[in-house]
Write an enzyme that holds these catalytic residues in place. Structure first.
Site, PDB file in Angstrom:
ATOM      1  N   HIS A   1       0.835  -1.212   0.000  1.00 18.24           N
ATOM      2  CA  HIS A   1       0.000   0.000   0.000  1.00 18.24           C
ATOM      3  C   HIS A   1       0.866   1.258   0.000  1.00 18.24           C
ATOM      4  CE1 HIS A   1      -3.004  -2.771   2.020  1.00 18.24           C
ATOM      5  NE2 HIS A   1      -3.738  -2.246   1.058  1.00 18.24           N
TER       6      HIS A   1
ATOM      7  N   LEU B   1       2.908  -8.939  -1.517  1.00 18.22           N
ATOM      8  CA  LEU B   1       2.420  -8.428  -0.234  1.00 18.22           C
ATOM      9  C   LEU B   1       0.893  -8.319  -0.277  1.00 18.22           C
ATOM     10  CD1 LEU B   1       5.025  -5.725   0.806  1.00 18.22           C
ATOM     11  CD2 LEU B   1       5.094  -8.204   1.050  1.00 18.22           C
TER      12      LEU B   1
END
Ligand code: PAF
Length: 275
Positions: free
Chosen positions: A33, A181
């Protein structure tokens, strides 16, 4: 970083914000992110992140209730990443009455791959993202390629509905061993974690074989599914598709993508690799 829980508060704060870049998230932020936020800074004056776990995109029995909510840690990461505004509405702010109007993406894009295993998921994603767009009115929005089908659904939505928003597709961030991820990696047990990069390695193997001239894609897909099963995974799909629309390629199609989704123990992982 300014934190907004209401639509009116956010709108008035963004009045003189210049070119706004929105990064929609469901929180539980990880380095993947944060890479999106770094990317976001390149495209505008103000970076706005939203954190909202969107019930509409989960089916009954999926992990909506246990989806990790880590608000304090998320805020620390957002401040460190230089994010200007955070929009974090409670459910009654986003859905004050049950949602009756939906964005309905085309069946040929959402009934395949992820959509086959998560019916209604992309309708829920497209609806909340359209709503976030209406609320924040950003000029740019950034989505990760890790959720390849989602990225395609949303960029097609922006194009088809003539939304005045530039959609940026950002590369997947991986751990050193290749695992993409994901918020769901936190569900992996210490025994499962070293096994998890196998999905990425298999997609890499498929990519290398295709680049070396292999054209029997169905055989590549079957072999990858079998290898996952042999190592205790429960694969949903492994597929080579066209990047442009995720349909099956013909022999002379270039710009492919290998995609996979599989369950390792109780954790469902997805990944993809452009070819
Ligand atoms: O990718 C996600 O985290 C979600 O699907 C999104 C785009 C924030 C919509 O809820």
């Amino acid at each position: 970083m300014k934190i907004h829980e209401t639509i009116t508060g956010l709108r008035s704060a963004l009045k003189d914000a210049g070119r706004v870049v929105l990064v929609p998230t469901m929180g539980n932020l990880h380095d993947g992110h944060i890479a999106l936020m770094r990317e976001a800074h390149k495209y505008g004056d103000t970076v706005l992140v939203s954190i909202f776990v969107n019930r509409l995109q989960f089916r009954p029995g999926e992990d909506f209730e246990k989806y990790p909510r880590t608000f304090t840690a998320d805020c620390e990461r957002l401040v460190a990443a230089g994010v200007d505004h955070l929009f974090c509405p409670v459910e009654s702010e986003m859905y004050p009455t049950p949602q009756r109007y939906y964005v309905e993406p085309p069946a040929e894009l959402i009934n395949i791959l992820e959509g086959e295993f998560r019916p209604g998921h992309f309708r829920g994603v497209a609806t909340v993202v359209q709503k976030l767009f209406n609320i924040a009115q950003p000029q740019v929005a950034v989505f990760g390629k890790k959720d390849y089908q989602q990225m395609l659904v949303l960029s097609n939505m922006a194009h088809d509905l003539a939304l005045p928003i530039e959609i940026i597709a950002a590369d997947t961030v991986r751990a050193e061993d290749g695992l993409a991820l994901s918020s769901r990696n936190g569900f992996l047990s210490p025994q499962e974690r070293p096994e998890a990069p196998r999905l990425h390695r298999l997609l890499e193997g498929m990519r290398n074989a295709i680049l070396a001239g292999e054209r029997d894609l169905a055989q590549l897909e079957r072999a990858a599914m079998a290898e996952l099963q042999a190592h205790g995974w429960k694969p949903d799909y492994i597929a080579v598709r066209k990047q442009s629309n995720l349909q099956r390629p013909s022999t002379d199609d270039a710009s492919l993508v290998a995609l996979g989704a599989a369950r390792l123990g109780a954790t469902r992982l997805i990944d993809n690799l452009e070819i």
